[in-house]
Design an enzyme around this catalytic site. Structure first.
Site, PDB file in Angstrom:
ATOM      1  N   LYS A  65     124.072-108.900  11.412  1.00  0.00           N
ATOM      2  CA  LYS A  65     125.342-108.163  11.392  1.00  0.00           C
ATOM      3  C   LYS A  65     126.475-108.951  10.722  1.00  0.00           C
ATOM      4  CE  LYS A  65     124.430-105.192  15.361  1.00  0.00           C
ATOM      5  NZ  LYS A  65     124.929-104.641  16.618  1.00  0.00           N
ATOM      6  N   GLY A 126     130.660-111.608  29.021  1.00  0.00           N
ATOM      7  CA  GLY A 126     129.999-112.072  27.802  1.00  0.00           C
ATOM      8  C   GLY A 126     130.961-112.082  26.634  1.00  0.00           C
ATOM      9  N   GLY A 128     129.829-112.752  23.123  1.00  0.00           N
ATOM     10  CA  GLY A 128     129.114-112.810  21.848  1.00  0.00           C
ATOM     11  C   GLY A 128     129.528-111.637  20.977  1.00  0.00           C
ATOM     12  N   ARG A 151     130.643-117.566  30.486  1.00  0.00           N
ATOM     13  CA  ARG A 151     130.275-118.916  30.959  1.00  0.00           C
ATOM     14  C   ARG A 151     131.068-119.949  30.181  1.00  0.00           C
ATOM     15  NH1 ARG A 151     123.791-118.801  30.510  1.00  0.00           N
ATOM     16  NH2 ARG A 151     124.482-118.804  28.353  1.00  0.00           N
ATOM     17  N   THR A 152     131.071-119.775  28.854  1.00  0.00           N
ATOM     18  CA  THR A 152     131.827-120.681  27.996  1.00  0.00           C
ATOM     19  C   THR A 152     133.185-120.023  27.762  1.00  0.00           C
ATOM     20  OG1 THR A 152     129.693-120.991  26.924  1.00  0.00           O
ATOM     21  CG2 THR A 152     131.590-122.041  25.870  1.00  0.00           C
ATOM     22  N   ALA A 153     134.180-120.431  28.549  1.00  0.00           N
ATOM     23  CA  ALA A 153     135.484-119.749  28.530  1.00  0.00           C
ATOM     24  C   ALA A 153     136.105-119.754  27.126  1.00  0.00           C
ATOM     25  CB  ALA A 153     136.424-120.400  29.536  1.00  0.00           C
ATOM     26  N   TYR A 214     119.155-102.122  27.611  1.00  0.00           N
ATOM     27  CA  TYR A 214     118.432-101.044  28.276  1.00  0.00           C
ATOM     28  C   TYR A 214     116.965-101.442  28.351  1.00  0.00           C
ATOM     29  CZ  TYR A 214     116.758 -99.880  23.647  1.00  0.00           C
ATOM     30  OH  TYR A 214     116.168 -99.958  22.416  1.00  0.00           O
ATOM     31  N   GLY A 236     122.417 -99.201  28.414  1.00  0.00           N
ATOM     32  CA  GLY A 236     122.948 -98.983  27.074  1.00  0.00           C
ATOM     33  C   GLY A 236     122.178 -98.022  26.185  1.00  0.00           C
TER      34      GLY A 236
HETATM   35  P1  ATR Z   1     125.415-111.932  20.442  1.00  0.00           P
HETATM   36  O1  ATR Z   1     126.433-112.468  19.510  1.00  0.00           O
HETATM   37  O2  ATR Z   1     124.241-111.322  19.782  1.00  0.00           O
HETATM   38  O3  ATR Z   1     126.001-111.038  21.517  1.00  0.00           O
HETATM   39  P2  ATR Z   1     125.306-114.527  21.690  1.00  0.00           P
HETATM   40  O4  ATR Z   1     126.400-115.027  20.830  1.00  0.00           O
HETATM   41  O5  ATR Z   1     124.102-115.371  21.925  1.00  0.00           O
HETATM   42  O6  ATR Z   1     124.727-113.157  21.187  1.00  0.00           O
HETATM   43  O7  ATR Z   1     125.972-114.149  23.073  1.00  0.00           O
HETATM   44  C1  ATR Z   1     125.280-113.907  24.216  1.00  0.00           C
HETATM   45  C2  ATR Z   1     126.265-113.811  25.386  1.00  0.00           C
HETATM   46  O8  ATR Z   1     125.535-113.725  26.610  1.00  0.00           O
HETATM   47  C3  ATR Z   1     127.145-115.041  25.518  1.00  0.00           C
HETATM   48  O9  ATR Z   1     128.417-114.613  26.001  1.00  0.00           O
HETATM   49  C4  ATR Z   1     126.422-115.878  26.564  1.00  0.00           C
HETATM   50  O10 ATR Z   1     127.252-116.751  27.274  1.00  0.00           O
HETATM   51  P3  ATR Z   1     127.677-118.184  26.641  1.00  0.00           P
HETATM   52  O11 ATR Z   1     128.617-117.894  25.517  1.00  0.00           O
HETATM   53  O12 ATR Z   1     128.353-118.915  27.742  1.00  0.00           O
HETATM   54  O13 ATR Z   1     126.391-118.809  26.197  1.00  0.00           O
HETATM   55  C5  ATR Z   1     125.936-114.786  27.468  1.00  0.00           C
HETATM   56  N1  ATR Z   1     124.791-115.125  28.327  1.00  0.00           N
HETATM   57  C6  ATR Z   1     123.498-115.281  27.966  1.00  0.00           C
HETATM   58  N2  ATR Z   1     122.724-115.541  29.044  1.00  0.00           N
HETATM   59  C7  ATR Z   1     123.555-115.544  30.130  1.00  0.00           C
HETATM   60  C8  ATR Z   1     123.365-115.733  31.542  1.00  0.00           C
HETATM   61  N3  ATR Z   1     122.160-115.960  32.067  1.00  0.00           N
HETATM   62  N4  ATR Z   1     124.451-115.649  32.340  1.00  0.00           N
HETATM   63  C9  ATR Z   1     125.676-115.413  31.822  1.00  0.00           C
HETATM   64  N5  ATR Z   1     125.918-115.214  30.508  1.00  0.00           N
HETATM   65  C10 ATR Z   1     124.877-115.281  29.664  1.00  0.00           C
END
Ligand code: ATR
Length: 271
Positions: A65, A126, A128, A151-153, A214, A236
């Site tokens: 994307k 989330g 991402g 998780r990562t503020a 989903y 979803g």
């Molecule tokens: P994309 O851009 O495709 O959405 P990504 O950048 O890998 O994928 O983002 C995945 C999201 O899911 C992130 O917000 C990730 O949190 P981190 O940024 O802290 O890594 C979150 N995520 C994945 N597994 C998780 C879990 N078990 N608990 C909480 N958050 C999770």
């Protein structure tokens, strides 16, 4: 016949060819739609070969994307806000255009589910691409406050910084106490049968819990929300069909009816 395709890696699991073939039948449009497995380092080549062979438009999924965003010559406002493109097409002037229908798909699905977005306070889990892609359309639908917890503020704060004061961000331990009517899981945690570490108190006023993922079974997040007494929980699949309908409308100038296609797909996926 006009050719369309979804580009991804992997792409074998994609439901897009099925959804678009149902849309084509429903709207009596003569088109073909295939899944193309693009090598991770050769998305652009793959797209241009497709166009040279008569390709008119495409959907783009993981992990392309952002590359599609770079490739497009003309970006819609939505794609700019999302920083990602899920819909490519060549316009009448021959310009390669990039759009993003993910957020519209989410808003359409939330509306179908009866969610009130006007003046709502929404919690998104989330930070991402899935999160970034939906913020603009949610704000445009009248949402008053969106808080992104991650998780990562710092990743959540970076996305909030792209928007105005109506979007705030924090880690899960600093989520403001507010009446969140809608809680949306935009993390990929469900892929590992996990859920984000949200404290249950934030679900107290939640009338709809939504997971962008989903599958056959409810995600860990939705099962937990149900256990906590959230009255309505949805995955979803509706967003998937709705974003596809928006792409189809961009390409073909006709908007398919989502309901019968979603019904058929639900029967297949949940069987
Ligand atoms: P994309 O851009 O495709 O959405 P990504 O950048 O890998 O994928 O983002 C995945 C999201 O899911 C992130 O917000 C990730 O949190 P981190 O940024 O802290 O890594 C979150 N995520 C994945 N597994 C998780 C879990 N078990 N608990 C909480 N958050 C999770």
């Amino acid at each position: 016949m006009d050719r369309y395709a979804v580009f991804g890696n992997p792409v074998g699991h994609s439901k897009s060819p099925l959804i678009h073939s149902w849309f084509a039948k429903q709207t009596a449009q003569a088109l073909s739609y295939e899944a193309i497995l693009a090598p991770v380092d050769a998305f652009a080549d793959c797209w241009f070969s497709f166009v040279a062979a008569g390709g008119r438009g495409g959907n783009v999924t993981v992990p392309f994307k952002e590359q599609a965003y770079q490739l497009a010559e003309l970006l819609s406002e939505r794609a700019l806000q999302a920083g990602a493109v899920n819909t490519l097409y060549i316009d009448k002037a021959g310009v390669l255009c990039g759009d993003n229908t993910d957020g519209l798909g989410l808003v359409a699905d939330l509306t179908r589910l009866g969610a009130r977005l006007q003046n709502a306070s929404i919690l998104i889990l989330g930070a991402g691409g899935a999160c970034r892609g939906v913020i603009g359309p949610l704000l445009a639908a009248g949402v008053t406050h969106i808080h992104i917890a991650n998780r990562t503020a710092a990743k959540a704060e970076a996305i909030a910084g792209l928007f105005n004061h109506r979007v705030t961000a924090s880690g899960y331990d600093r989520v403001p106490v507010e009446k969140w009517s809608l809680v949306i899981n935009a993390t990929s945690s469900g892929l590992d049968q996990q859920r984000p570490p949200l404290a249950e108190q934030h679900l107290k006023h939640c009338t709809l819990a939504y997971d962008m993922l989903y599958g056959k079974e409810p995600t860990a997040f939705l099962s937990w929300c149900k256990q906590q007494g959230v009255p309505q929980c949805a995955d979803g699949l509706g967003m998937l069909v709705s974003q596809a309908a928006e792409s189809f409308a961009i390409w073909r100038d006709v908007k398919p009816d989502v309901a019968p296609v979603l019904q058929q797909l639900t029967a297949m996926v949940k069987a």
